[in-house]
Design a protein around this motif. Structure first.
Motif, mmCIF file in Angstrom:
data_model
loop_
_atom_site.group_PDB
_atom_site.id
_atom_site.type_symbol
_atom_site.label_atom_id
_atom_site.label_comp_id
_atom_site.label_asym_id
_atom_site.label_seq_id
_atom_site.Cartn_x
_atom_site.Cartn_y
_atom_site.Cartn_z
ATOM 1 N N THR A 47 0.842 -1.182 0.000
ATOM 2 C CA THR A 47 0.000 0.000 0.000
ATOM 3 C C THR A 47 0.886 1.245 0.000
ATOM 4 N N ILE A 48 0.634 2.136 -0.910
ATOM 5 C CA ILE A 48 1.374 3.391 -0.971
ATOM 6 C C ILE A 48 0.566 4.442 -0.230
ATOM 7 N N SER A 49 1.230 5.177 0.648
ATOM 8 C CA SER A 49 0.573 6.242 1.391
ATOM 9 C C SER A 49 0.929 7.588 0.774
ATOM 10 N N TYR A 50 -0.096 8.304 0.364
ATOM 11 C CA TYR A 50 0.115 9.654 -0.153
ATOM 12 C C TYR A 50 -0.277 10.694 0.884
ATOM 13 N N GLY A 51 -0.645 10.236 2.057
ATOM 14 C CA GLY A 51 -1.068 11.128 3.128
ATOM 15 C C GLY A 51 -0.078 11.135 4.269
ATOM 16 N N LYS A 52 -0.242 10.189 5.164
ATOM 17 C CA LYS A 52 0.571 10.160 6.382
ATOM 18 C C LYS A 52 2.058 9.990 6.088
ATOM 19 N N ALA A 53 2.416 9.157 5.139
ATOM 20 C CA ALA A 53 3.836 8.938 4.836
ATOM 21 C C ALA A 53 4.488 10.214 4.305
ATOM 22 N N VAL A 54 3.790 10.945 3.472
ATOM 23 C CA VAL A 54 4.329 12.201 2.946
ATOM 24 C C VAL A 54 4.516 13.206 4.082
ATOM 25 N N ARG A 55 3.499 13.312 4.943
ATOM 26 C CA ARG A 55 3.626 14.242 6.066
ATOM 27 C C ARG A 55 4.797 13.866 6.964
ATOM 28 N N GLU A 56 4.966 12.574 7.217
ATOM 29 C CA GLU A 56 6.065 12.111 8.070
ATOM 30 C C GLU A 56 7.416 12.387 7.416
ATOM 31 N N GLU A 57 7.515 12.143 6.115
ATOM 32 C CA GLU A 57 8.764 12.372 5.390
ATOM 33 C C GLU A 57 9.189 13.841 5.462
ATOM 34 N N LEU A 58 8.238 14.738 5.464
ATOM 35 C CA LEU A 58 8.540 16.172 5.459
ATOM 36 C C LEU A 58 8.699 16.767 6.855
ATOM 37 N N ARG A 59 8.314 16.028 7.885
ATOM 38 C CA ARG A 59 8.314 16.571 9.247
ATOM 39 C C ARG A 59 9.692 17.106 9.660
ATOM 40 N N ARG A 60 10.737 16.304 9.529
ATOM 41 C CA ARG A 60 12.065 16.725 9.991
ATOM 42 C C ARG A 60 12.641 17.881 9.169
ATOM 43 N N PRO A 61 12.690 17.778 7.826
ATOM 44 C CA PRO A 61 13.260 18.908 7.088
ATOM 45 C C PRO A 61 12.461 20.200 7.263
ATOM 46 N N THR A 62 11.152 20.079 7.408
ATOM 47 C CA THR A 62 10.332 21.273 7.637
ATOM 48 C C THR A 62 10.666 21.889 8.984
ATOM 49 N N SER A 63 10.814 21.065 9.990
ATOM 50 C CA SER A 63 11.164 21.556 11.327
ATOM 51 C C SER A 63 12.517 22.258 11.316
ATOM 52 N N GLU A 64 13.473 21.669 10.621
ATOM 53 C CA GLU A 64 14.801 22.285 10.542
ATOM 54 C C GLU A 64 14.748 23.648 9.857
ATOM 55 N N LEU A 65 14.000 23.739 8.774
ATOM 56 C CA LEU A 65 13.886 25.022 8.074
ATOM 57 C C LEU A 65 13.120 26.026 8.917
ATOM 58 N N ARG A 66 12.074 25.558 9.610
ATOM 59 C CA ARG A 66 11.290 26.438 10.481
ATOM 60 C C ARG A 66 12.186 27.056 11.560
ATOM 61 N N HIS A 67 13.108 26.274 12.096
ATOM 62 C CA HIS A 67 14.019 26.791 13.120
ATOM 63 C C HIS A 67 15.031 27.775 12.529
ATOM 64 N N ALA A 68 15.384 27.602 11.262
ATOM 65 C CA ALA A 68 16.344 28.497 10.614
ATOM 66 C C ALA A 68 15.728 29.844 10.246
ATOM 67 N N ILE A 69 14.414 29.839 9.916
ATOM 68 C CA ILE A 69 13.757 31.093 9.497
ATOM 69 C C ILE A 69 12.388 31.221 10.186
ATOM 70 N N PRO A 70 12.391 31.349 11.506
ATOM 71 C CA PRO A 70 11.116 31.349 12.234
ATOM 72 C C PRO A 70 10.195 32.523 11.877
ATOM 73 N N GLU A 71 10.763 33.672 11.581
ATOM 74 C CA GLU A 71 9.913 34.825 11.264
ATOM 75 C C GLU A 71 9.154 34.611 9.957
ATOM 76 N N VAL A 72 9.802 33.980 9.004
ATOM 77 C CA VAL A 72 9.161 33.701 7.720
ATOM 78 C C VAL A 72 8.013 32.720 7.928
ATOM 79 N N TYR A 73 8.263 31.675 8.706
ATOM 80 C CA TYR A 73 7.209 30.706 8.985
ATOM 81 C C TYR A 73 6.057 31.330 9.753
ATOM 82 N N GLN A 74 6.359 32.232 10.673
ATOM 83 C CA GLN A 74 5.296 32.900 11.414
ATOM 84 C C GLN A 74 4.444 33.746 10.473
ATOM 85 N N GLY A 75 5.093 34.460 9.559
ATOM 86 C CA GLY A 75 4.354 35.241 8.579
ATOM 87 C C GLY A 75 3.490 34.364 7.694
#
Length: 123
Positions: free
Chosen positions: A2-30
């Motif tokens: 079974t291929i997941s296009y929902g939860k698996a995609v969200r999980e795959e992006l969780r770490r890199p998104t978090s890292e970028l969010r920490h690097a540019i928090p003001e942009v993410y807040q905007g």
């Protein structure tokens, strides 16, 4: 398999998104403020706005956006038939690529819908 296009995609992006969010928090807040303002109920309800966002995500061929807005549409009360009809409009407006990304979006929507149906109190 079974291929997941929902939860698996969200999980795959969780770490890199978090890292970028920490690097540019003001942009993410905007962006969060823009996101919240655009999706706030007004003349259109939240469900309709999330279905529109899902259709645009398909047209932009963005798996992360598809996963996010499929999940949000479920949480806003969208039904599988509403999602399917929304995705049908993407075929009209975007042609062949939407038949691929629309199918991915419908699979993601149905994945989140099944989870929500089984556990409506989970986010």
């Amino acid at each position: 398999m079974t291929i997941s296009y929902g939860k698996a995609v969200r999980e795959e992006l969780r770490r890199p998104t978090s890292e970028l969010r920490h690097a540019i928090p003001e942009v993410y807040q905007g962006y969060k403020e823009l996101h919240d303002a655009a999706l706030r109920t007004g003349a259109l309800d939240g469900k309709t706005k999330e279905l529109i966002a899902l259709a645009i995500a398909v047209s932009k061929e963005c798996d992360g956006c598809i996963a996010a807005h499929a999940h949000a549409a479920v949480l806003q009360g969208a039904t599988p038939q509403e999602a399917a009809e929304t995705l049908g409009v993407t075929f009209l407006m975007n042609g062949g690529p939407s038949t691929v990304y629309g199918a991915r979006a419908f699979a993601a929507f149905n994945e989140f819908h099944a989870d929500h149906t089984q556990n409506p109190d989970a986010g």
